[in-house]
Design a protein around this motif. Sequence first.
Motif, mmCIF file in Angstrom:
data_model
loop_
_atom_site.group_PDB
_atom_site.id
_atom_site.type_symbol
_atom_site.label_atom_id
_atom_site.label_comp_id
_atom_site.label_asym_id
_atom_site.label_seq_id
_atom_site.Cartn_x
_atom_site.Cartn_y
_atom_site.Cartn_z
ATOM 1 N N VAL A 4 0.850 -1.182 0.000
ATOM 2 C CA VAL A 4 0.000 0.000 0.000
ATOM 3 C C VAL A 4 0.891 1.239 0.000
ATOM 4 N N SER A 5 0.594 2.190 -0.880
ATOM 5 C CA SER A 5 1.391 3.411 -0.964
ATOM 6 C C SER A 5 1.179 4.274 0.286
ATOM 7 N N LEU A 6 2.126 5.152 0.548
ATOM 8 C CA LEU A 6 1.990 6.060 1.684
ATOM 9 C C LEU A 6 0.783 6.975 1.507
ATOM 10 N N ALA A 7 0.517 7.379 0.275
ATOM 11 C CA ALA A 7 -0.640 8.233 0.003
ATOM 12 C C ALA A 7 -1.932 7.523 0.399
ATOM 13 N N LYS A 8 -2.043 6.265 0.039
ATOM 14 C CA LYS A 8 -3.238 5.478 0.368
ATOM 15 C C LYS A 8 -3.327 5.237 1.871
ATOM 16 N N LYS A 9 -2.190 4.954 2.519
ATOM 17 C CA LYS A 9 -2.177 4.776 3.976
ATOM 18 C C LYS A 9 -2.682 6.028 4.670
ATOM 19 N N ALA A 10 -2.249 7.189 4.191
ATOM 20 C CA ALA A 10 -2.688 8.456 4.779
ATOM 21 C C ALA A 10 -4.205 8.588 4.678
ATOM 22 N N GLY A 11 -4.745 8.217 3.543
ATOM 23 C CA GLY A 11 -6.191 8.274 3.362
ATOM 24 C C GLY A 11 -6.932 7.330 4.284
ATOM 25 N N LEU A 12 -6.442 6.120 4.388
ATOM 26 C CA LEU A 12 -7.082 5.130 5.257
ATOM 27 C C LEU A 12 -7.018 5.562 6.722
ATOM 28 N N ASN A 13 -5.895 6.098 7.126
ATOM 29 C CA ASN A 13 -5.750 6.561 8.500
ATOM 30 C C ASN A 13 -6.588 7.792 8.781
ATOM 31 N N LEU A 14 -6.800 8.624 7.777
ATOM 32 C CA LEU A 14 -7.577 9.839 7.959
ATOM 33 C C LEU A 14 -8.979 9.523 8.468
ATOM 34 N N LYS A 15 -9.616 8.529 7.910
ATOM 35 C CA LYS A 15 -10.971 8.162 8.326
ATOM 36 C C LYS A 15 -11.013 7.835 9.815
ATOM 37 N N ARG A 16 -10.076 7.040 10.263
ATOM 38 C CA ARG A 16 -10.006 6.655 11.678
ATOM 39 C C ARG A 16 -9.708 7.862 12.558
ATOM 40 N N LEU A 17 -8.782 8.699 12.120
ATOM 41 C CA LEU A 17 -8.368 9.843 12.916
ATOM 42 C C LEU A 17 -9.460 10.908 13.009
ATOM 43 N N ILE A 18 -10.261 11.052 11.971
ATOM 44 C CA ILE A 18 -11.389 11.993 12.037
ATOM 45 C C ILE A 18 -12.375 11.520 13.095
ATOM 46 N N ARG A 19 -12.679 10.242 13.090
ATOM 47 C CA ARG A 19 -13.622 9.693 14.078
ATOM 48 C C ARG A 19 -13.127 9.891 15.502
ATOM 49 N N LYS A 20 -11.822 9.750 15.718
ATOM 50 C CA LYS A 20 -11.241 9.904 17.050
ATOM 51 C C LYS A 20 -11.102 11.368 17.460
ATOM 52 N N SER A 21 -11.161 12.278 16.499
ATOM 53 C CA SER A 21 -10.936 13.694 16.767
ATOM 54 C C SER A 21 -12.205 14.361 17.307
ATOM 55 N N LYS A 22 -12.074 15.632 17.640
ATOM 56 C CA LYS A 22 -13.231 16.394 18.114
ATOM 57 C C LYS A 22 -14.240 16.661 16.993
ATOM 58 N N TYR A 23 -13.843 16.456 15.747
ATOM 59 C CA TYR A 23 -14.731 16.721 14.609
ATOM 60 C C TYR A 23 -15.723 15.585 14.362
ATOM 61 N N LYS A 24 -15.343 14.366 14.680
ATOM 62 C CA LYS A 24 -16.178 13.154 14.619
ATOM 63 C C LYS A 24 -16.686 12.748 13.239
ATOM 64 N N THR A 25 -17.040 13.700 12.382
ATOM 65 C CA THR A 25 -17.578 13.341 11.063
ATOM 66 C C THR A 25 -16.750 13.967 9.948
ATOM 67 N N GLN A 26 -16.838 13.362 8.784
ATOM 68 C CA GLN A 26 -16.143 13.894 7.616
ATOM 69 C C GLN A 26 -16.671 15.282 7.255
ATOM 70 N N VAL A 27 -17.959 15.509 7.445
ATOM 71 C CA VAL A 27 -18.563 16.802 7.111
ATOM 72 C C VAL A 27 -18.001 17.901 8.015
ATOM 73 N N ASN A 28 -17.960 17.646 9.322
ATOM 74 C CA ASN A 28 -17.416 18.643 10.254
ATOM 75 C C ASN A 28 -15.945 18.912 9.966
ATOM 76 N N PHE A 29 -15.199 17.859 9.712
ATOM 77 C CA PHE A 29 -13.780 18.006 9.396
ATOM 78 C C PHE A 29 -13.604 18.827 8.113
ATOM 79 N N SER A 30 -14.421 18.560 7.117
ATOM 80 C CA SER A 30 -14.347 19.276 5.845
ATOM 81 C C SER A 30 -14.584 20.766 6.027
ATOM 82 N N LYS A 31 -15.558 21.108 6.864
ATOM 83 C CA LYS A 31 -15.847 22.525 7.126
ATOM 84 C C LYS A 31 -14.632 23.229 7.708
#
Length: 70
Positions: A4-31
Amino acid sequence: MKKVSLAKKAGLNLKRLIRKSKYKTQVNFSKVMGVNPTTTRRWIYYGINDINKIVSIAETLNIDFKELLK
């Protein structure tokens, strides 16, 4: 085993890290990032190729950018 490329790993980890963050959702993070939620979904599913964007995302999530690349 497929490598798996580093770019793809970053994407996969982003989903998990957004959920763990104060933003909780992709929509909130995007804003907060100032991007369309579709852009966030593309990062998650296709990876993040721009190192500057990885650093910016890490700063927004208040993490070290290496967390996205693990």
